[in-house]
Design a protein around this motif. Sequence first.
Motif, PDB file in Angstrom:
ATOM      1  N   LYS A   1      27.251  -2.046   6.207  1.00 59.86           N
ATOM      2  CA  LYS A   1      28.324  -2.996   6.529  1.00 59.86           C
ATOM      3  C   LYS A   1      29.552  -2.244   7.045  1.00 59.86           C
ATOM      4  CE  LYS A   1      31.224  -4.196   3.412  1.00 59.86           C
ATOM      5  NZ  LYS A   1      31.849  -4.735   2.184  1.00 59.86           N
TER       6      LYS A   1
ATOM      7  N   LYS B   1      28.566  -8.348   9.537  1.00 58.60           N
ATOM      8  CA  LYS B   1      28.644  -9.625   8.808  1.00 58.60           C
ATOM      9  C   LYS B   1      27.343  -9.916   8.057  1.00 58.60           C
ATOM     10  CE  LYS B   1      32.660 -11.674   9.626  1.00 58.60           C
ATOM     11  NZ  LYS B   1      33.551 -12.008   8.493  1.00 58.60           N
TER      12      LYS B   1
ATOM     13  N   GLU C   1      27.102  -7.682   5.111  1.00 57.50           N
ATOM     14  CA  GLU C   1      28.018  -8.172   4.073  1.00 57.50           C
ATOM     15  C   GLU C   1      27.386  -9.331   3.296  1.00 57.50           C
ATOM     16  OE1 GLU C   1      32.702  -9.431   3.636  1.00 57.50           O
ATOM     17  OE2 GLU C   1      31.710  -9.763   5.556  1.00 57.50           O
ATOM     18  N   LYS C   2      26.713 -10.218   4.018  1.00 55.93           N
ATOM     19  CA  LYS C   2      26.041 -11.358   3.388  1.00 55.93           C
ATOM     20  C   LYS C   2      24.976 -10.874   2.399  1.00 55.93           C
ATOM     21  CE  LYS C   2      23.660 -15.648   4.690  1.00 55.93           C
ATOM     22  NZ  LYS C   2      23.299 -16.512   5.831  1.00 55.93           N
TER      23      LYS C   2
ATOM     24  N   GLU D   1      26.581  -9.152  -0.730  1.00 52.85           N
ATOM     25  CA  GLU D   1      27.059 -10.136  -1.705  1.00 52.85           C
ATOM     26  C   GLU D   1      25.890 -10.756  -2.469  1.00 52.85           C
ATOM     27  OE1 GLU D   1      29.420 -12.882   0.537  1.00 52.85           O
ATOM     28  OE2 GLU D   1      31.071 -11.462   0.811  1.00 52.85           O
TER      29      GLU D   1
ATOM     30  N   THR E   1      18.391 -15.372  -0.987  1.00 57.82           N
ATOM     31  CA  THR E   1      19.141 -15.089   0.240  1.00 57.82           C
ATOM     32  C   THR E   1      18.752 -13.724   0.805  1.00 57.82           C
ATOM     33  OG1 THR E   1      21.016 -16.438  -0.471  1.00 57.82           O
ATOM     34  CG2 THR E   1      21.464 -14.784   1.208  1.00 57.82           C
TER      35      THR E   1
ATOM     36  N   HIS F   1      16.818 -12.857   4.598  1.00 64.62           N
ATOM     37  CA  HIS F   1      17.537 -12.209   5.704  1.00 64.62           C
ATOM     38  C   HIS F   1      17.282 -10.712   5.864  1.00 64.62           C
ATOM     39  CE1 HIS F   1      19.838 -15.803   6.692  1.00 64.62           C
ATOM     40  NE2 HIS F   1      20.015 -15.992   5.389  1.00 64.62           N
TER      41      HIS F   1
END
Length: 195
Positions: free
Chosen positions: A68, A81, A84-85, A88, A97, A101
Amino acid sequence: MPEDKDGWLDQLKQVETADGIRYTGSKEAYLKFLRTFYTTLEDKADEIENSYKNGDMEFCTIKVHALKSTARIIGARKLSKLAEKLEEAGKKGDFKTFDAHIDELLTMFRGFKENLARLPLEKDLIKKEPISDEAILDAYEALRTFALQMDVDAIRMILDELEVYELKPHDQEKIETINRKLLQFDWDGIEKLLQ
C-alpha cells in the motif's frame, strides 16, 4: 537528471507520475524508486501469495501494508487503494473480503512488471565511466565483509558508490541481486553470491 525526451514517464499506465515525483522529491529519485519497485516486484508478489496460501494472515497483512505504501509513493493510486482495503480486512479478520480480492490485487501488482518494463536504465540516461576490474573486486570483498557483519548501512554505502560507474552486464546483475537480497536481509544469499 537528463530531460525525459522520449516522454516515457507520461506513457506509464496506472501511475500518476506527478504523485511519485512529489513523494520522492525529484525525477531522479522517482526513477530510482520505480526501478527498485520493478526489480523487487516478483519477490514481493510471491511473498504475499505464499503467505496467503499458507494461512499466515498476519504476515500477509504486513506485506499488503508495505505494498500500500510503496504503491502510493510511485503514484499507483488504484493498487494502493486495493492494498489498503485488504490491509483493513486482514486487521479485522475479515477473510471474506480478503478472499474476494486477493487475486485481483496480485494480478494488478504483477501487471506492473510489464508496465514498467520500458523504464530506461540509468546507464541510458547518464554517461558513466566503466569501473576497473580491481575496483569491482575490491567492492565485492568489502560487500562480503560487511555482509558477514550484517552491516546494512555499510553495504548500502558501497552499492550507492557503485551506481556512479558503468558495470559489465554480469556485475550489474550481481549487484541488482545483492540489492534485492539486502531488502530481504538475506545475508546467507549475499555471502554465497560473493564467494
